[in-house]
Enzyme design. Structure first.
Site, PDB file in Angstrom:
ATOM      1  N   ARG A  28       8.668   0.754  -6.139  1.00  0.00           N
ATOM      2  CA  ARG A  28       8.258   2.155  -6.143  1.00  0.00           C
ATOM      3  C   ARG A  28       8.110   2.673  -4.720  1.00  0.00           C
ATOM      4  NH1 ARG A  28       3.090   2.658  -9.837  1.00  0.00           N
ATOM      5  NH2 ARG A  28       3.283   4.859  -9.217  1.00  0.00           N
ATOM      6  N   CYS A  62      -1.959   5.107  -3.681  1.00  0.00           N
ATOM      7  CA  CYS A  62      -1.290   4.368  -4.756  1.00  0.00           C
ATOM      8  C   CYS A  62      -0.614   5.389  -5.647  1.00  0.00           C
ATOM      9  CB  CYS A  62      -2.290   3.485  -5.507  1.00  0.00           C
ATOM     10  SG  CYS A  62      -3.623   4.402  -6.310  1.00  0.00           S
TER      11      CYS A  62
END
Length: 277
Positions: A175, A234
């Site tokens: 990611r 995050c």
């Protein structure tokens, strides 16, 4: 009842078992990790998918206003003098978010259960076959916000250009690089230019327990060098708090969590995004 002193930001299953009934225990599980209808005896719900996030904000799991947080904690029976231990059904995942929120609201007598519910169950300790719940009296908790612990996109943008600071992203390497899809629709792939990748799971060792303090320090120093000012991001501000927990255990004092995280930064906008490692 004598309230025990919390020994640090992390407690073991054995410590909690020895003090069960004298501390407030919260289950902060989210999503698919919500415990499956099982709880540590007496555990109360710290519902990050519900009342303990601001659902009017564009990013999920945003910290609610101080008055809302205070009302929720009072409704869960938390008193000013209580000691609190937070766990989750995944191990150490969303429990660190609850711990960081409590710190951000001025409450320091809280800790994360190392290894969470899996470690508790694995040690053969008792589990009640019912979801976390609370129906007791209201508490006296008072929120005393510390604004520097949860920061916004502007603060993070400034940190990216600050040679004394490091921005660490807790998402997976795929990611971060933009090679794996984002789980939330509409977000761009990649990362903030200048951010570095430290997947939260790399701070955990066997059995999902946090690694020793020396190993945690080495993991942070490998990326931050001698820089002591650390900012964490995050997907939605949850696992960034695992990095905050690890940094606290490693002895860092100047730390902050980007509350909106990639759910905000990754939206289509003029905020810069890069791909690759």
């Amino acid at each position: 009842m004598t309230v025990p002193q919390i020994p640090g930001p992390l407690v073991s299953a054995d410590w909690l078992a020895a003090h069960l009934g004298r501390v407030v225990v919260f289950d902060a599980s989210v999503g698919a990790h919500r415990g499956g209808g099982r709880r540590i005896p007496g555990a109360r719900p710290f519902d990050l998918d519900g009342a303990l996030s601001d659902h009017a904000a564009p990013a999920p799991h945003t910290m609610p206003a101080a008055a809302v947080f205070q009302e929720a904690l009072r409704g869960l029976g938390v008193d000013e003098g209580d000691a609190v231990v937070v766990y989750d059904g995944a191990g150490i995942y969303s429990s660190a978010r609850a711990w960081w929120m409590l710190r951000a609201m001025g409450f320091d007598r809280a800790a994360v259960l190392d290894g969470g519910l899996p470690a508790w169950s694995g040690a053969g300790l008792p589990v009640e076959e019912e979801p976390a719940a609370y129906e007791g009296p209201r508490g006296s908790f008072t929120a005393r916000p510390r604004p520097g612990l949860l920061v916004d996109a502007g603060t993070v943008a400034a940190a990216l250009g600050d040679p004394a600071a490091t921005v660490l992203d807790a998402r997976t390497r795929g990611r971060f690089a933009g090679t794996a899809p984002e789980p939330r629709p509409g977000l761009r792939g990649g990362h903030m230019p200048g951010a570095l990748n430290l997947p939260f799971g790399e701070l955990q060792g066997a059995g999902g327990l946090m690694r020793p303090a020396g190993e945690l320090r080495a993991a942070f120093e490998a990326l931050a060098g001698g820089r002591e000012r650390l900012y964490f991001s995050c997907g939605s501000g949850v696992t960034a708090c695992v990095l905050a927990l690890g940094a606290t255990l490693a002895g860092y004092g100047e730390t902050a969590v980007y509350d909106g995280s990639w759910s905000e930064w990754g939206m289509p906008s003029e905020r810069p995004v890069v791909t690759g490692g």
